[in-house]
Design a protein around this motif. Sequence first.
Motif, PDB file in Angstrom:
ATOM      1  N   UNK A   1     -12.177  20.637  39.846  1.00 35.56           N
ATOM      2  CA  UNK A   1     -12.439  21.469  38.470  1.00 35.56           C
ATOM      3  C   UNK A   1     -14.287  21.867  38.820  1.00 35.56           C
ATOM      4  N   UNK A   2     -15.093  20.634  39.193  1.00 33.39           N
ATOM      5  CA  UNK A   2     -16.466  21.020  39.066  1.00 33.39           C
ATOM      6  C   UNK A   2     -16.779  22.070  40.077  1.00 33.39           C
ATOM      7  N   UNK A   3     -15.949  22.101  41.389  1.00 28.14           N
ATOM      8  CA  UNK A   3     -16.291  22.787  42.355  1.00 28.14           C
ATOM      9  C   UNK A   3     -15.965  24.241  41.814  1.00 28.14           C
ATOM     10  N   UNK A   4     -14.931  24.471  41.524  1.00 28.35           N
ATOM     11  CA  UNK A   4     -14.467  25.918  40.858  1.00 28.35           C
ATOM     12  C   UNK A   4     -15.306  26.502  39.895  1.00 28.35           C
ATOM     13  N   UNK A   5     -15.728  25.292  38.844  1.00 27.53           N
ATOM     14  CA  UNK A   5     -16.912  25.926  37.757  1.00 27.53           C
ATOM     15  C   UNK A   5     -18.142  26.204  38.708  1.00 27.53           C
ATOM     16  N   UNK A   6     -18.528  25.483  39.509  1.00 27.87           N
ATOM     17  CA  UNK A   6     -19.850  25.931  40.273  1.00 27.87           C
ATOM     18  C   UNK A   6     -19.743  27.147  40.915  1.00 27.87           C
ATOM     19  N   UNK A   7     -18.779  27.457  41.617  1.00 30.40           N
ATOM     20  CA  UNK A   7     -18.453  28.610  42.450  1.00 30.40           C
ATOM     21  C   UNK A   7     -18.218  29.800  41.654  1.00 30.40           C
ATOM     22  N   UNK A   8     -17.338  29.685  40.456  1.00 33.41           N
ATOM     23  CA  UNK A   8     -17.274  30.975  39.692  1.00 33.41           C
ATOM     24  C   UNK A   8     -18.616  31.167  38.925  1.00 33.41           C
ATOM     25  N   UNK A   9     -19.370  30.077  38.530  1.00 26.68           N
ATOM     26  CA  UNK A   9     -20.766  30.467  37.838  1.00 26.68           C
ATOM     27  C   UNK A   9     -21.632  31.084  38.749  1.00 26.68           C
ATOM     28  N   UNK A  10     -21.730  30.539  40.150  1.00 22.46           N
ATOM     29  CA  UNK A  10     -22.736  31.140  40.886  1.00 22.46           C
ATOM     30  C   UNK A  10     -22.334  32.672  41.373  1.00 22.46           C
ATOM     31  N   UNK A  11     -21.172  32.813  41.677  1.00 16.10           N
ATOM     32  CA  UNK A  11     -20.569  34.159  42.062  1.00 16.10           C
ATOM     33  C   UNK A  11     -21.055  35.156  40.809  1.00 16.10           C
ATOM     34  N   UNK A  12     -20.681  34.764  39.710  1.00 16.90           N
ATOM     35  CA  UNK A  12     -20.869  35.718  38.416  1.00 16.90           C
ATOM     36  C   UNK A  12     -22.697  35.898  38.223  1.00 16.90           C
ATOM     37  N   UNK A  13     -23.193  34.943  38.458  1.00 15.39           N
ATOM     38  CA  UNK A  13     -24.828  35.313  38.598  1.00 15.39           C
ATOM     39  C   UNK A  13     -25.046  36.193  39.678  1.00 15.39           C
ATOM     40  N   UNK A  14     -24.506  35.943  40.858  1.00 21.68           N
ATOM     41  CA  UNK A  14     -24.801  36.970  42.075  1.00 21.68           C
ATOM     42  C   UNK A  14     -24.463  38.263  41.577  1.00 21.68           C
TER      43      UNK A  14
END
Length: 758
Positions: free
Chosen positions: A138-151
Motif C-alpha cells: 500500500x505504501x509503495x503504491x501510494x509513494x509511486x502514485x504521488x511521485x508520478x502525479x508530482x512529476x
Amino acid sequence: MAEGLSAVARTGRHAAHVTAATAAGFYPALYLLDRPVAGVYALFTPIAFGILSPLPGAGRERAATVLRALPAAAVLVALGTVLAVGTWPAVAGMLAVGFALAFGTACGPRIAGAAPGLQLFYILACFPPYAPGTLPQRLIGLAVGGALLALAEAVLFPDAPEAPYRERIAGALDLAARAAAGAARGEEPDPEAAGRLEAAGRELRLSRLPAGARPTGAGRTDRALAQAGAATRRLLDQLALLAAHVPAPGDTVSADLLRGTAASCAETAAALRRGARGRGPRGRVLAGPQLLEEMVADFLKARGGASGGREPVPRAVLVRRSTVLTAAVSAVTVRTAASLALGGRERLHGLPREQFWYAAEGPARLVAVRIRGNLTRRSVVFQNALRTALGLALARLVAGSLDLTHGFWVLLAVLTLGRTTAGATWSAVRAAAAGTLAGAFAAGLLIVGAGGASAVYAALLVPMMLVAFTLGPLGGPSWGQGLFTLVVATAFAQIAPVTWRLAEARLVDVLTGSAIGLLCGLLAWPAGARAEIRYAMSGLLRAAAPLVRATATAVTDGGGRDAATAGSGMPTAGSGVPTAGSDTTPPGSDMPTDGSDMPPAGSGVPPAGSGVTPSGPSPGVRLTLHRLRIAEAAYAQYRTEPAADAAGAAHDWLAVLDHGSRTLVGAYWLPRTDGMPGLPPDARRWAREAAEEVVTATVRAAGFPPDGVRVRPASLPPEVAERVPVPLLASLTDVEVWLRALARDLEAGSPPRPEDTP
C-alpha cells in the motif's frame, strides 16, 4: 467564450496529468509486478490528489503540495490498515480523522485543498480485509502514485504560474503613488481618477482571487500579506476621497506628507516585486518607514493650526488633513506588513504591536491561535468539520454493519456530495443519483459485453479516465459520478473477475452514501452560513458597541500610558493621533484589518486608553477581535452558498464587518495618554453624547430591525469648536470623522427603506 475555452483547456491539461500518472503507476504494478494492492493505491493516489483535492497554484506548486502531503497520507494509510481489524475501531478512527482533517482547513488553502484527498487514504485502508501484511504494498503504491502525479504536474503541459497576490498589491501601490503625488501637487478634483482608485481596491479583494491563491493561512507570511492587502485597499479608498474633493490651497503641511506617502508606496511596490531577494542587513527587506514616520510626526505638530497653533484652521481643512494623515499611516502599515511578508525581521519601533502581534510568534503558536479561535460551535469551520466527521463515521458504520461490497464507495459519496447546506446537498444528491444510475447501466453493459477480456478493459481505461476527469469537473455531480462509475468498473474489472453486479454494488453504495450525507445535512446546521451569519454579525455588533463608548471616553479623559519609543520619531498609540496601522476599512473590504485572529494575551505592547493593559488586550478588545474573526469566516462561507434568503440578501454584511474592524482601529489609535486637559466641558459632553448615539444605534442594529438603522451623530457645534484650544481641535475632528464613518457603516449594513428603493 474565451474564458469558457480557457477553463476547458485548463481542465483538460489537469486531466492529462492525472491520467498519465494513474496509468504509469497502475499498469506496471498490475501487469508487470503482479501487485494488485500496490496497483489500487497507485490508481487512487493521483485521483485523490488530482481530482478529489482542489490543490491551489500552478503545476509546480501543486507538485510540491503533493510531495509534502505524502508523509501524512502514509500515516493515514497505516492507521487505517491497523484499525480495519473491526468495524468499531474503524468508525472511531474515521470520526477522529474526519474531524481533524476537515477542521484543519482553517489553517490555510493548501491544507484545505489536500484535506479531501487525505480523507480518502484512511477510507481506503480502513475497510476489510484486515491485512496488515499488505501495508508495504500500500505504501509503495501510494509513494509511486504521488511521485508520478508530482512529476506530471511539473513537466507535462505545465500551467503558467499565477501572479502572486503581492504583485497585485504592488500594482495597486504604483497607482496609489501616482495619486498621492497628484494630490500633493494640488490637482483639481478628478472623479475618473477616484473611480480608478476604487476599482483597484476592489481588485485586491480576496473574493477576486481563486480560493487557493488567497493569503488566508495561519502563518506569518499569509497574515502579513492579508494585512498589506487590506491596508492598501484602505489607502486607495482614502486617496479616492482626496481625488474627488477640492484641494486646500496653501496647505503645504499636507502636500509634504503626501509626497512622502507617494515615495513610500513606490518603494514598497518595488520591494514586493523583488521578493525576499532584496533583503538587506539585519534581515531588513525595506529601508524601514522611519522617514515617513518622521514626516507624520512633523505633520502632527503642525496640523492643529498655523502660526504655532494660535490661528484657527477651517473645519474643511481639518477634515482633509485627517484624511491625509490616515492615508499616510495606511502607507506605513502597508510598508511594515509587506516587509514582514517578505521575511523582514526588523523590530517594530513606534508601531502598535497589537496590529502586528504575529510578527514575533512562531509557526506553531500561530497555528494554535487559529485553531483555538475556531474551537467554538459558532464557527462555521467547526460546524463543517463536525458535520463531515459524523457523516463519514456513520457511513463507515453502515457499510461495515451491512457488509456492503466495495463499502468505501459509500464514504466516498458522503465526502464528495456533502455541502454546507441541506438544500445544496439535496441538489448534488439528485444529480449524482441520476448520473450514477446512467453510469451503472453503461458499466453493466460494458461488463456483460466484454466479459473477462482484461485487454478490453486495459485499452479502455486511459481514454475513459481522460474523458471522465475532463467532463466530470465541468459537468457537475451528474457527469462526475456517472463517468467515475465507468472508470472504477473498468479498473476493478482488471484487478479481479467481475460481473454486472459490480455496477449494481456501485449504485447501491452511492445511493446509501447520498442518503447518509443528506441526513447529516438535515440534522447538522442545515442552513449553513445563511443562519449563522446573522448570529455572528449580531455578536460582532454587540461586542463593538461598548468599545465605541470606551474609546471616546479614553480620548477626552485619557488614562493610558506613554508608549512612545525613544528616537522613533513616530507617535504611538496613546498620543491622540493615528499610528501605523490606524486606518479605517473601506466598504467592500473582505479580509481582517490586521491579518490576525484573536491575538494572545501578553503579545506585544498595547495602545493606551483602549482598554488594553500591559498584559495584553482587554476582554472587550479580545472579544471584538474574536467575534470579528468568526463573522469573517461565516461571511466567507456565505458567499459560496447558493440561493441566499431574501432577508439576508437585503443586508450588506461587508459593511457590518467594516464597522467591527473600524471600531477596533479607533480603539488602537484614537485614545490619548493624558486625555485633553483644557477641553471645555461642553466639548467633552459633545464627544460623550455623539459616541452614545453611535453606541445606541449599534446595539439596535444588532437586532436587525426591518426598517434598518439611520443615525447621524451630532457635529461639533461651531460655538463649541471656537472655545476648544486649537491643538485639541484636530483630535476632536478625528473623533467626529471616526464616529461618522461608523454611522455610515451601520446604514450601509441595513436593508434599504421602501422609499429609498426605485
